[in-house]
Motif scaffolding. Structure first.
Motif, short mmCIF file in Angstrom:
data_model
loop_
_atom_site.label_atom_id
_atom_site.label_comp_id
_atom_site.label_asym_id
_atom_site.label_seq_id
_atom_site.Cartn_x
_atom_site.Cartn_y
_atom_site.Cartn_z
N ILE A 184 0.81 -1.22 0.00
CA ILE A 184 0.00 0.00 0.00
C ILE A 184 0.85 1.27 0.00
O ILE A 184 0.35 2.35 0.27
CB ILE A 184 -1.03 0.00 1.16
CG1 ILE A 184 -0.36 -0.15 2.51
CG2 ILE A 184 -2.08 -1.07 0.94
CD1 ILE A 184 -1.32 -0.07 3.67
N MET A 185 2.10 1.12 -0.36
CA MET A 185 3.02 2.26 -0.40
C MET A 185 2.53 3.36 -1.35
O MET A 185 2.70 4.54 -1.07
CB MET A 185 4.42 1.80 -0.79
CG MET A 185 5.46 2.89 -0.70
SD MET A 185 5.74 3.43 0.98
CE MET A 185 6.69 2.07 1.60
N ALA A 229 -12.19 -2.55 0.66
CA ALA A 229 -13.18 -3.56 0.26
C ALA A 229 -13.17 -4.84 1.11
O ALA A 229 -14.24 -5.34 1.45
CB ALA A 229 -13.00 -3.91 -1.22
N PRO A 230 -12.00 -5.37 1.49
CA PRO A 230 -12.03 -6.63 2.25
C PRO A 230 -12.54 -6.50 3.68
O PRO A 230 -12.87 -7.51 4.30
CB PRO A 230 -10.56 -7.07 2.28
CG PRO A 230 -9.84 -6.24 1.29
CD PRO A 230 -10.64 -4.99 1.12
N LEU A 231 -12.62 -5.30 4.20
CA LEU A 231 -12.93 -5.15 5.62
C LEU A 231 -13.81 -3.91 5.83
O LEU A 231 -13.38 -2.80 5.54
CB LEU A 231 -11.62 -5.00 6.40
CG LEU A 231 -11.66 -5.12 7.90
CD1 LEU A 231 -12.11 -6.52 8.31
CD2 LEU A 231 -10.28 -4.86 8.48
N GLN A 232 -15.00 -4.11 6.32
CA GLN A 232 -15.91 -2.99 6.58
C GLN A 232 -16.18 -2.89 8.07
O GLN A 232 -17.31 -3.05 8.53
CB GLN A 232 -17.22 -3.18 5.80
CG GLN A 232 -17.05 -3.12 4.30
CD GLN A 232 -16.67 -1.75 3.82
OE1 GLN A 232 -17.36 -0.77 4.09
NE2 GLN A 232 -15.56 -1.63 3.12
N LEU A 245 -5.18 -7.85 7.49
CA LEU A 245 -5.36 -8.44 6.16
C LEU A 245 -4.30 -9.51 5.93
O LEU A 245 -3.16 -9.37 6.37
CB LEU A 245 -5.27 -7.36 5.08
CG LEU A 245 -6.37 -6.28 5.11
CD1 LEU A 245 -6.08 -5.21 4.06
CD2 LEU A 245 -7.75 -6.89 4.90
N SER A 246 -4.70 -10.54 5.24
CA SER A 246 -3.76 -11.63 4.96
C SER A 246 -2.75 -11.19 3.90
O SER A 246 -2.97 -10.20 3.18
CB SER A 246 -4.51 -12.86 4.46
OG SER A 246 -5.05 -12.61 3.16
N ASP A 247 -1.67 -11.94 3.78
CA ASP A 247 -0.68 -11.65 2.74
C ASP A 247 -1.32 -11.73 1.36
O ASP A 247 -1.02 -10.92 0.48
CB ASP A 247 0.51 -12.61 2.84
CG ASP A 247 1.39 -12.33 4.05
OD1 ASP A 247 1.29 -11.20 4.62
OD2 ASP A 247 2.17 -13.21 4.43
N GLN A 290 -4.45 -11.11 0.61
CA GLN A 290 -5.28 -9.92 0.41
C GLN A 290 -4.41 -8.71 0.10
O GLN A 290 -4.73 -7.93 -0.80
CB GLN A 290 -6.12 -9.65 1.66
CG GLN A 290 -7.28 -10.62 1.85
CD GLN A 290 -7.97 -10.42 3.18
OE1 GLN A 290 -7.32 -10.38 4.23
NE2 GLN A 290 -9.29 -10.31 3.15
N LEU A 291 -3.31 -8.55 0.82
CA LEU A 291 -2.40 -7.43 0.57
C LEU A 291 -1.79 -7.52 -0.83
O LEU A 291 -1.65 -6.51 -1.53
CB LEU A 291 -1.32 -7.35 1.64
CG LEU A 291 -1.79 -6.87 3.01
CD1 LEU A 291 -0.71 -7.10 4.07
CD2 LEU A 291 -2.19 -5.39 2.96
N ASP A 292 -1.42 -8.72 -1.25
CA ASP A 292 -0.87 -8.91 -2.60
C ASP A 292 -1.91 -8.55 -3.67
O ASP A 292 -1.59 -7.93 -4.68
CB ASP A 292 -0.38 -10.34 -2.80
CG ASP A 292 0.88 -10.64 -2.01
OD1 ASP A 292 1.56 -9.68 -1.57
OD2 ASP A 292 1.19 -11.84 -1.82
N SER A 293 -3.15 -8.94 -3.44
CA SER A 293 -4.23 -8.61 -4.37
C SER A 293 -4.45 -7.11 -4.44
O SER A 293 -4.62 -6.54 -5.52
CB SER A 293 -5.52 -9.33 -3.95
OG SER A 293 -6.59 -8.90 -4.75
N ILE A 294 -4.44 -6.47 -3.28
CA ILE A 294 -4.59 -5.01 -3.22
C ILE A 294 -3.44 -4.35 -3.98
O ILE A 294 -3.66 -3.43 -4.77
CB ILE A 294 -4.65 -4.55 -1.75
CG1 ILE A 294 -5.99 -4.96 -1.13
CG2 ILE A 294 -4.41 -3.04 -1.62
CD1 ILE A 294 -6.04 -4.86 0.38
#
Length: 165
Positions: free
Chosen positions: A12-13, A67-70, A129-131, A133-137
């Motif tokens: 997310i940099m 999106a993954p977390l509300q 967030l899982s790795d 999920q972070l990779d997808s983001i």
């Protein structure tokens, strides 16, 4: 004691880099107000920055990162996005005598919001967030052009020595 720089997950940099320009935007508004620049000039810059940076940036955060977390923390950020949107829109309908206050309020809201995301929300998201999920983001964010590479707005009112009233 100076706080240590925040280490941001590389995924997310891109969003953190864009936050730098948002803080610079706040500084430019404050400088314009301090130098007593005609508020309408600052409003034009705010609208330019909204259209070319903030609005696309908010959409990236809302549609990709959040999106993954509300949960409560994400909802707070989304509520702040809405308040900032309303602040920018208000600049076009307020009577001239109220614009200066609204510009100062907008700068304060955005500054506070960026600091919330950087100091609280982003570290929280990085931890929950899982790795995968972070990779997808990261893949989604990196597929999009940066919302700002440089601020090349032609009217650099924040540099003026004398007010143009």
């Amino acid at each position: 004691m100076t706080p240590k720089p925040i280490r941001r997950n590389e995924c997310i940099m891109k969003l953190s880099r864009e936050h730098h320009f948002s803080l610079l935007f706040c500084w430019k508004i404050r400088e314009g107000l301090k130098r007593r620049i005609m508020p309408q000039r600052i409003v034009l810059y705010a609208q330019h920055f909204w259209n070319n940076h903030m609005q696309p940036h908010f959409l990236e955060e809302e549609e990709i990162l959040f999106a993954p977390l509300q949960d409560e923390m994400v909802l707070k950020a989304m509520e702040e996005h809405e308040a900032i949107r309303e602040g920018v829109e208000a600049l076009t309908v307020l009577p001239p005598e109220n614009i200066t206050d609204e510009l100062a309020k907008l700068a304060d809201q955005l500054d506070k919001h960026v600091r919330y995301e950087e100091r609280q929300l982003f570290p929280y998201l990085e931890s929950v967030l899982s790795d995968a999920q972070l990779d997808s983001i990261a893949a989604q964010l990196n597929a999009l052009p940066s919302t700002i590479l440089k601020d090349d707005y032609p009217d650099e009112f924040w540099r003026e020595k004398n007010a143009s009233l």
